[in-house]
Design a protein around this motif. Structure first.
Motif, PDB file in Angstrom:
ATOM      1  N   SER A 148       0.761  -1.175   0.078  1.00  0.00           N
ATOM      2  CA  SER A 148       0.027   0.048   0.049  1.00  0.00           C
ATOM      3  C   SER A 148       0.675   1.207   0.031  1.00  0.00           C
ATOM      4  O   SER A 148       1.752   1.379   0.604  1.00  0.00           O
ATOM      5  N   VAL A 149       0.402   2.134  -0.675  1.00  0.00           N
ATOM      6  CA  VAL A 149       1.034   3.444  -0.701  1.00  0.00           C
ATOM      7  C   VAL A 149       0.295   4.471  -0.123  1.00  0.00           C
ATOM      8  O   VAL A 149      -0.820   4.675  -0.174  1.00  0.00           O
ATOM      9  N   VAL A 150       0.867   5.049   1.066  1.00  0.00           N
ATOM     10  CA  VAL A 150       0.300   5.882   2.059  1.00  0.00           C
ATOM     11  C   VAL A 150       0.716   7.292   2.022  1.00  0.00           C
ATOM     12  O   VAL A 150       2.136   7.219   2.244  1.00  0.00           O
ATOM     13  N   GLN A 151       0.070   8.186   2.501  1.00  0.00           N
ATOM     14  CA  GLN A 151       0.681   9.770   2.340  1.00  0.00           C
ATOM     15  C   GLN A 151      -0.402  10.679   2.908  1.00  0.00           C
ATOM     16  O   GLN A 151      -1.666  10.244   3.158  1.00  0.00           O
ATOM     17  N   HIS A 152       0.223  11.551   3.750  1.00  0.00           N
ATOM     18  CA  HIS A 152      -0.636  12.518   4.212  1.00  0.00           C
ATOM     19  C   HIS A 152      -1.282  13.356   3.108  1.00  0.00           C
ATOM     20  O   HIS A 152      -0.819  13.795   2.059  1.00  0.00           O
ATOM     21  N   THR A 153      -2.517  13.440   3.209  1.00  0.00           N
ATOM     22  CA  THR A 153      -3.239  14.273   2.430  1.00  0.00           C
ATOM     23  C   THR A 153      -4.107  15.397   3.384  1.00  0.00           C
ATOM     24  O   THR A 153      -3.973  15.395   4.313  1.00  0.00           O
ATOM     25  N   GLN A 158      -3.778   8.656   3.984  1.00  0.00           N
ATOM     26  CA  GLN A 158      -4.763   7.872   2.922  1.00  0.00           C
ATOM     27  C   GLN A 158      -4.032   6.863   2.239  1.00  0.00           C
ATOM     28  O   GLN A 158      -2.826   7.290   1.892  1.00  0.00           O
ATOM     29  N   VAL A 159      -4.573   5.889   1.888  1.00  0.00           N
ATOM     30  CA  VAL A 159      -4.107   4.801   1.041  1.00  0.00           C
ATOM     31  C   VAL A 159      -4.446   5.338  -0.316  1.00  0.00           C
ATOM     32  O   VAL A 159      -5.501   5.336  -0.751  1.00  0.00           O
ATOM     33  N   LEU A 160      -3.129   5.741  -1.067  1.00  0.00           N
ATOM     34  CA  LEU A 160      -3.308   6.303  -2.401  1.00  0.00           C
ATOM     35  C   LEU A 160      -3.584   5.219  -3.490  1.00  0.00           C
ATOM     36  O   LEU A 160      -4.138   5.168  -4.503  1.00  0.00           O
ATOM     37  N   ALA A 161      -2.790   3.926  -3.206  1.00  0.00           N
ATOM     38  CA  ALA A 161      -2.920   2.767  -4.026  1.00  0.00           C
ATOM     39  C   ALA A 161      -2.563   1.482  -3.370  1.00  0.00           C
ATOM     40  O   ALA A 161      -1.964   1.538  -2.226  1.00  0.00           O
ATOM     41  N   GLY A 162      -3.184   0.653  -3.346  1.00  0.00           N
ATOM     42  CA  GLY A 162      -3.079  -0.796  -2.904  1.00  0.00           C
ATOM     43  C   GLY A 162      -3.044  -1.935  -3.673  1.00  0.00           C
ATOM     44  O   GLY A 162      -3.935  -1.898  -4.629  1.00  0.00           O
ATOM     45  N   ARG A 163      -2.119  -2.855  -3.570  1.00  0.00           N
ATOM     46  CA  ARG A 163      -2.302  -4.165  -4.450  1.00  0.00           C
ATOM     47  C   ARG A 163      -1.997  -5.295  -3.483  1.00  0.00           C
ATOM     48  O   ARG A 163      -1.264  -5.162  -2.401  1.00  0.00           O
ATOM     49  N   ASP A 267       0.884   2.683  -9.686  1.00  0.00           N
ATOM     50  CA  ASP A 267      -0.539   2.926  -9.668  1.00  0.00           C
ATOM     51  C   ASP A 267      -0.674   4.204  -8.892  1.00  0.00           C
ATOM     52  O   ASP A 267      -1.780   4.969  -9.198  1.00  0.00           O
ATOM     53  N   ALA A 268      -0.113   4.554  -7.908  1.00  0.00           N
ATOM     54  CA  ALA A 268      -0.224   5.771  -7.026  1.00  0.00           C
ATOM     55  C   ALA A 268       0.362   6.965  -8.032  1.00  0.00           C
ATOM     56  O   ALA A 268       0.344   8.240  -7.485  1.00  0.00           O
ATOM     57  N   GLY A 269       1.028   6.668  -8.884  1.00  0.00           N
ATOM     58  CA  GLY A 269       1.511   8.138  -9.681  1.00  0.00           C
ATOM     59  C   GLY A 269       2.984   8.283  -9.224  1.00  0.00           C
ATOM     60  O   GLY A 269       3.202   9.362  -9.475  1.00  0.00           O
ATOM     61  N   PHE A 270       3.632   7.311  -8.711  1.00  0.00           N
ATOM     62  CA  PHE A 270       4.993   7.583  -8.023  1.00  0.00           C
ATOM     63  C   PHE A 270       6.080   6.661  -8.699  1.00  0.00           C
ATOM     64  O   PHE A 270       5.838   5.748  -9.061  1.00  0.00           O
ATOM     65  N   ALA A 271       7.300   7.373  -8.429  1.00  0.00           N
ATOM     66  CA  ALA A 271       8.570   6.492  -8.769  1.00  0.00           C
ATOM     67  C   ALA A 271       9.139   6.045  -7.297  1.00  0.00           C
ATOM     68  O   ALA A 271       8.752   6.761  -6.281  1.00  0.00           O
ATOM     69  N   VAL A 272      10.031   5.135  -7.447  1.00  0.00           N
ATOM     70  CA  VAL A 272      10.574   4.639  -6.045  1.00  0.00           C
ATOM     71  C   VAL A 272      11.489   5.832  -5.462  1.00  0.00           C
ATOM     72  O   VAL A 272      11.178   5.997  -4.136  1.00  0.00           O
ATOM     73  N   ARG A 273      12.028   6.595  -6.225  1.00  0.00           N
ATOM     74  CA  ARG A 273      12.875   7.755  -5.675  1.00  0.00           C
ATOM     75  C   ARG A 273      12.008   9.040  -4.770  1.00  0.00           C
ATOM     76  O   ARG A 273      12.318   9.830  -4.056  1.00  0.00           O
ATOM     77  N   ASP A 274      10.576   8.748  -5.266  1.00  0.00           N
ATOM     78  CA  ASP A 274       9.745   9.800  -4.508  1.00  0.00           C
ATOM     79  C   ASP A 274       9.177   9.341  -3.169  1.00  0.00           C
ATOM     80  O   ASP A 274       8.806  10.036  -2.428  1.00  0.00           O
ATOM     81  N   LEU A 275       9.817   7.880  -2.623  1.00  0.00           N
ATOM     82  CA  LEU A 275       9.259   7.597  -1.483  1.00  0.00           C
ATOM     83  C   LEU A 275       9.890   8.091  -0.375  1.00  0.00           C
ATOM     84  O   LEU A 275      11.158   8.147  -0.530  1.00  0.00           O
ATOM     85  N   ALA A 276       9.266   8.064   0.884  1.00  0.00           N
ATOM     86  CA  ALA A 276      10.140   8.599   2.131  1.00  0.00           C
ATOM     87  C   ALA A 276      10.713   7.192   2.684  1.00  0.00           C
ATOM     88  O   ALA A 276      11.779   7.036   3.371  1.00  0.00           O
ATOM     89  N   ALA A 277       9.867   6.039   2.358  1.00  0.00           N
ATOM     90  CA  ALA A 277      10.357   4.543   2.942  1.00  0.00           C
ATOM     91  C   ALA A 277       9.636   3.500   2.256  1.00  0.00           C
ATOM     92  O   ALA A 277       8.406   3.804   2.089  1.00  0.00           O
ATOM     93  N   VAL A 278      10.246   2.468   2.292  1.00  0.00           N
ATOM     94  CA  VAL A 278       9.610   1.153   2.256  1.00  0.00           C
ATOM     95  C   VAL A 278       9.610   0.353   3.409  1.00  0.00           C
ATOM     96  O   VAL A 278      10.663  -0.284   3.781  1.00  0.00           O
ATOM     97  N   LEU A 279       8.294   0.467   4.061  1.00  0.00           N
ATOM     98  CA  LEU A 279       8.337  -0.236   5.464  1.00  0.00           C
ATOM     99  C   LEU A 279       7.835  -1.528   5.384  1.00  0.00           C
ATOM    100  O   LEU A 279       6.914  -1.793   4.902  1.00  0.00           O
TER     101      LEU A 279
END
Ligand SMILES: Nc1ncnc2c1ncn2[C@@H]1O[C@H](COP(=O)(O)OP(=O)(O)OP(=O)(O)O)[C@@H](O)[C@H]1O
Ligand SMILES: [Mg+2]
Length: 323
Positions: A148-153, A158-163, A267-279
């Motif tokens: 799941s991709v989670v971000q502050h909105t 919110q979960v922006l995308a999940g698989r 799906d969330a419209g990001f690339a890996v370099r945009d992420l704060a972390a892979v938890l």
């Protein structure tokens, strides 16, 4: 808090045919040795059923969930006025959440707050390391894998995308480990192996349960040691499993989880370099090959926590409102 000396309460339920009482956790698993037909090992998987057959009696699913929550409340020394947050898979919609909420009321917890598992996990991380950038929660559990991709909105976390993958979890790896020694044992005594894999008597069912526990414990040990042994009931034999051989078995499962994670990020419209972390959360993320393969495939060092199977529960305390 501890349940029978462990931080984790197995969600298994066993119905006492004599009294109708619903036992939970280790007590349930213990009593199931003698009467396995009265056991439901995974009530979470029954959320879409109205009732579950335990022995000769149909028990409403809400009763099963309420029995687990009541046990937790008792062990926690619950008193009126206390507040609870329950977590559930992100993809659970209002009908499933309503069943969980009803079970909580039935267990005497009153009205509970509900949080999606990845939001809880991300909230725990973001409290320690605040960031506006999205976080990927890689949750490798017993029954399923979820990314799941989670971000502050503006509306909070919110979960922006999940698989997810419903056929890739620790139990599936256990089954693959068990299958990996099939040839050796069918070669020795095919009917005996058949009894272990397709038990028809209570003796054989007991042997099978013991075997699957051995496999699980052996697999878990390989996250800490280079080699392990597993006792094979009925054959009264011990088989050795090394880390390398195990990694050969686990690799395709982990590769599938990495692919799904990559797709969730896209799906969330990001690339890996945009992420704060892979938890990494969930007990199966303890397999060392998980972090290695993620690092290699995504070119980012994943964030590991000390007790990944508790990350969702711990993080849920940082999610005040419904999420
Ligand atoms: N040290 C370890 N090495 C490998 N696997 C482990 C280890 N410890 C626990 N596991 C596995 O983790 C799984 C349990 O993880 P977890 O408690 O996160 O699952 P769950 O939340 O109950 O399942 P799900 O999220 O699929 O509903 C089991 O399959 C267990 O064998
Ligand atoms: Mg889980």
């Amino acid at each position: 808090m501890l349940f029978d000396g462990s931080e984790i309460l197995p969600s298994a339920i066993w119905r006492d045919p004599a009294s109708g009482e619903l036992l939970t956790g280790r007590d349930a698993l213990h009593r199931a040795q003698a009467a396995p037909e009265s056991l439901e090992p995974n009530p979470k998987r029954c959320i879409d059923d109205t009732a579950v057959l335990l022995g000769a009696v149909e028990v409403p699913v809400a009763d099963l969930l309420a029995a687990i929550l009541r046990r937790v409340a008792t062990e926690a020394g619950w008193t009126d006025g206390d507040e609870a947050v329950l977590t559930c898979p992100a993809e659970w919609g209002p009908p499933r959440r309503a069943i969980l909420a009803a079970a909580a009321r039935q267990a005497g917890l009153g009205t509970v707050a509900m949080a999606a598992e990845p939001i809880a996990a991300a909230a725990g991380l973001l409290r320690r390391a605040p960031s506006e950038a999205p976080v990927v929660v890689y949750d490798f559990g017993a029954g399923t894998f979820d990314a799941s991709v989670v971000q502050h909105t503006a509306a909070g976390l919110q979960v922006l995308a999940g698989r997810g993958l419903t056929d890739v979890g620790g139990l599936d790896i256990d089954a693959a480990v068990a299958a990996s020694i099939e040839q050796v044992y069918t070669g020795r005594d095919r009917p005996l192996w058949q009894r272990l894999t397709h038990p028809e008597t209570s003796v054989d069912r007991r042997a099978r349960r013991q075997w699957m526990q051995e496999v699980r414990a052996g697999k878990e040990a390989l996250s800490r040691t280079a080699s392990t042994t597993m006792f094979v009931p009925l054959f009264d034999d011990e088989t050795v499993l090394g880390r390398e051989e195990f990694e050969g078995i686990a690799r395709p499962f982990i590769a599938a989880t990495v692919e799904v994670t990559r797709n969730a990020i896209v799906d969330a419209g990001f690339a890996v370099r945009d992420l704060a972390a892979v938890l990494l959360v969930g007990g199966s993320s303890r397999i060392p090959l998980v972090a290695t393969m993620i690092h290699r495939a995504l070119d980012v060092a994943p964030t590991v926590v000390e007790r990944p199977e508790l990350a969702v529960a711990a993080g849920s305390l940082q999610v005040p409102a419904d999420a």
